[in-house]
Design an enzyme around this catalytic site. Structure first.
Site, PDB file in Angstrom:
ATOM      1  N   LYS A 100       0.825  -1.213   0.000  1.00  0.00           N
ATOM      2  CA  LYS A 100       0.000   0.000   0.000  1.00  0.00           C
ATOM      3  C   LYS A 100       0.864   1.270   0.000  1.00  0.00           C
ATOM      4  CE  LYS A 100      -3.379   2.251   3.087  1.00  0.00           C
ATOM      5  NZ  LYS A 100      -4.257   2.781   2.037  1.00  0.00           N
ATOM      6  N   SER A 114       5.901 -16.540   1.225  1.00  0.00           N
ATOM      7  CA  SER A 114       4.851 -17.445   1.692  1.00  0.00           C
ATOM      8  C   SER A 114       5.537 -18.618   2.409  1.00  0.00           C
ATOM      9  CB  SER A 114       4.033 -17.879   0.475  1.00  0.00           C
ATOM     10  OG  SER A 114       3.201 -18.945   0.764  1.00  0.00           O
ATOM     11  N   VAL A 159      14.120 -24.016   5.756  1.00  0.00           N
ATOM     12  CA  VAL A 159      15.394 -23.339   5.515  1.00  0.00           C
ATOM     13  C   VAL A 159      16.047 -23.065   6.865  1.00  0.00           C
ATOM     14  CG1 VAL A 159      16.473 -21.300   4.497  1.00  0.00           C
ATOM     15  CG2 VAL A 159      14.413 -22.269   3.447  1.00  0.00           C
ATOM     16  N   THR A 161      17.391 -21.088   9.252  1.00  0.00           N
ATOM     17  CA  THR A 161      17.507 -19.678   9.650  1.00  0.00           C
ATOM     18  C   THR A 161      17.146 -19.570  11.132  1.00  0.00           C
ATOM     19  OG1 THR A 161      15.208 -19.033   9.332  1.00  0.00           O
ATOM     20  CG2 THR A 161      16.608 -19.012   7.366  1.00  0.00           C
TER      21      THR A 161
HETATM   22  N1  NAP Z   1      12.985 -20.615   7.613  1.00  0.00           N
HETATM   23  C1  NAP Z   1      12.065 -21.447   7.141  1.00  0.00           C
HETATM   24  O1  NAP Z   1      12.184 -22.683   7.227  1.00  0.00           O
HETATM   25  C2  NAP Z   1      10.842 -20.896   6.458  1.00  0.00           C
HETATM   26  C3  NAP Z   1      10.007 -21.787   5.785  1.00  0.00           C
HETATM   27  C4  NAP Z   1       8.887 -21.298   5.112  1.00  0.00           C
HETATM   28  C5  NAP Z   1       8.610 -19.940   5.131  1.00  0.00           C
HETATM   29  N2  NAP Z   1       9.443 -19.097   5.805  1.00  0.00           N
HETATM   30  C6  NAP Z   1       9.120 -17.667   5.772  1.00  0.00           C
HETATM   31  O2  NAP Z   1      10.246 -16.965   5.249  1.00  0.00           O
HETATM   32  C7  NAP Z   1      10.262 -15.621   5.766  1.00  0.00           C
HETATM   33  C8  NAP Z   1      11.641 -15.297   6.290  1.00  0.00           C
HETATM   34  O3  NAP Z   1      11.912 -16.209   7.325  1.00  0.00           O
HETATM   35  P1  NAP Z   1      13.357 -16.384   7.970  1.00  0.00           P
HETATM   36  O4  NAP Z   1      13.523 -17.845   8.169  1.00  0.00           O
HETATM   37  O5  NAP Z   1      14.375 -15.591   7.237  1.00  0.00           O
HETATM   38  O6  NAP Z   1      13.044 -15.730   9.404  1.00  0.00           O
HETATM   39  P2  NAP Z   1      14.002 -14.973  10.459  1.00  0.00           P
HETATM   40  O7  NAP Z   1      15.404 -15.458  10.324  1.00  0.00           O
HETATM   41  O8  NAP Z   1      13.312 -15.101  11.771  1.00  0.00           O
HETATM   42  O9  NAP Z   1      13.945 -13.477   9.952  1.00  0.00           O
HETATM   43  C9  NAP Z   1      12.766 -12.755  10.008  1.00  0.00           C
HETATM   44  C10 NAP Z   1      13.139 -11.300  10.076  1.00  0.00           C
HETATM   45  O10 NAP Z   1      11.940 -10.545  10.131  1.00  0.00           O
HETATM   46  C11 NAP Z   1      12.131  -9.452  10.995  1.00  0.00           C
HETATM   47  N3  NAP Z   1      10.824  -9.130  11.540  1.00  0.00           N
HETATM   48  C12 NAP Z   1      10.018  -9.943  12.258  1.00  0.00           C
HETATM   49  N4  NAP Z   1       8.890  -9.319  12.573  1.00  0.00           N
HETATM   50  C13 NAP Z   1       8.989  -8.076  12.057  1.00  0.00           C
HETATM   51  C14 NAP Z   1       8.132  -6.948  12.066  1.00  0.00           C
HETATM   52  N5  NAP Z   1       6.956  -6.963  12.681  1.00  0.00           N
HETATM   53  N6  NAP Z   1       8.549  -5.827  11.428  1.00  0.00           N
HETATM   54  C15 NAP Z   1       9.738  -5.795  10.797  1.00  0.00           C
HETATM   55  N7  NAP Z   1      10.587  -6.830  10.761  1.00  0.00           N
HETATM   56  C16 NAP Z   1      10.211  -7.950  11.385  1.00  0.00           C
HETATM   57  C17 NAP Z   1      13.117  -9.947  12.052  1.00  0.00           C
HETATM   58  O11 NAP Z   1      13.964  -8.913  12.509  1.00  0.00           O
HETATM   59  P3  NAP Z   1      13.576  -8.057  13.825  1.00  0.00           P
HETATM   60  O12 NAP Z   1      13.218  -9.063  14.887  1.00  0.00           O
HETATM   61  O13 NAP Z   1      14.795  -7.258  14.110  1.00  0.00           O
HETATM   62  O14 NAP Z   1      12.419  -7.209  13.413  1.00  0.00           O
HETATM   63  C18 NAP Z   1      13.971 -10.944  11.281  1.00  0.00           C
HETATM   64  O15 NAP Z   1      15.165 -10.359  10.844  1.00  0.00           O
HETATM   65  C19 NAP Z   1       9.125 -15.577   6.799  1.00  0.00           C
HETATM   66  O16 NAP Z   1       7.983 -15.035   6.190  1.00  0.00           O
HETATM   67  C20 NAP Z   1       8.887 -17.033   7.132  1.00  0.00           C
HETATM   68  O17 NAP Z   1       7.574 -17.266   7.581  1.00  0.00           O
HETATM   69  C21 NAP Z   1      10.540 -19.541   6.474  1.00  0.00           C
END
Ligand code: NAP
Length: 221
Positions: A100, A114, A159, A161
């Site tokens: 938006k 997703s 993944v 992470t």
């Molecule tokens: N890892 C997996 O296995 C997996 C699988 C399927 C889908 N996904 C999806 O992939 C995406 C990335 O995941 P990831 O594994 O990279 O997660 P991650 O390592 O936990 O990173 C998520 C990031 O989002 C930021 N964040 C969280 N809430 C926020 C908010 N309200 N506003 C702004 N920043 C925010 C966090 O930083 P701060 O806390 O500093 O804000 C963090 O750096 C997510 O949508 C997750 O659902 C992940």
């Protein structure tokens, strides 16, 4: 996944801006990556997203990886409305606010994240299945409404992470290894795998309104 994408885009010569809630994590990311702008803000807060978008100005490509799934994995009977609302805010309304408020160049792109839970849901994973599926509906609608800006989602499988520290705690290593053994590719995803998927969507002007799977074959097992 966000920092891995920033690495890839910087290597491509892009100007990169990274946003998140934690000032410390942003400072660490800026130190490690070098040459990136950072914005501190919460993707679930309308005013903060509006301010970040205004400060960033016109963008060629926007990717949302932000998500906080704390408390999301539990049996339906044990989940409360506040947790559900927080997960919806994080994974659906946040991306909606970004779409938006951000100004994206014509032919540029918006890409959301997703996830496999939309396709291979698990008991106790109702909220994550729900928000990932909802996000994919948003992609299709916005691809029409925001054209010629392209709108897509990447759907990652499992993944390695930091999100897994929240999801699995001490069982993280064991759960990821068990999934690796099941997958056709024989391994868990790495952030760089997903960054490359983002890159392929960002750079392909013929991809819009769709979901690109980077899941190691997880939908087949
Ligand atoms: N890892 C997996 O296995 C997996 C699988 C399927 C889908 N996904 C999806 O992939 C995406 C990335 O995941 P990831 O594994 O990279 O997660 P991650 O390592 O936990 O990173 C998520 C990031 O989002 C930021 N964040 C969280 N809430 C926020 C908010 N309200 N506003 C702004 N920043 C925010 C966090 O930083 P701060 O806390 O500093 O804000 C963090 O750096 C997510 O949508 C997750 O659902 C992940």
């Amino acid at each position: 996944m966000g920092p891995a994408l920033a690495d890839l885009m910087l290597a491509d010569g892009a100007e990169v801006t990274v946003a998140g809630r934690s000032r410390d994590r942003l400072a660490a990311a800026a130190d490690r990556l070098g040459g990136v702008e950072t914005y501190q803000g919460d993707v679930t807060e309308g005013d903060q997203v509006r301010r970040m978008a205004a400060a960033a100005g016109k963008l060629d490509h926007v990717v949302v990886t932000a998500a906080d799934v704390t408390g999301a994995y539990a049996p339906l009977a044990d989940l409360d409305l506040a947790t559900a609302q927080a997960i919806v805010a994080s994974k659906v309304l946040g991306p909606w606010l970004v779409a938006k408020h951000c100004t994206v160049s014509p032919g540029g792109s918006i890409t959301f994240t997703s996830g496999i839970a939309a396709y291979r849901p698990a008991a106790g994973g109702s909220l994550v299945a729900m928000v990932n599926s909802a996000l994919e509906g948003l992609v299709r609608a916005l691809a029409l409404e925001l054209a010629p800006v392209r709108v897509n989602a990447i759907s990652p499988g499992w993944v390695d992470t930091p999100i897994w520290d929240t999801v699995a705690g001490d069982a993280k290593t064991e759960r990821l290894a068990a999934m690796a053994a099941r997958l056709p590719v024989g391994r868990i995803g790495q952030p760089a795998d997903i960054a490359k998927a983002f890159g392929s969507v960002i750079h392909n002007g013929f991809i819009t309104g769709t979901v690109v799977h980077a899941d190691g074959g997880h939908r087949l097992v």
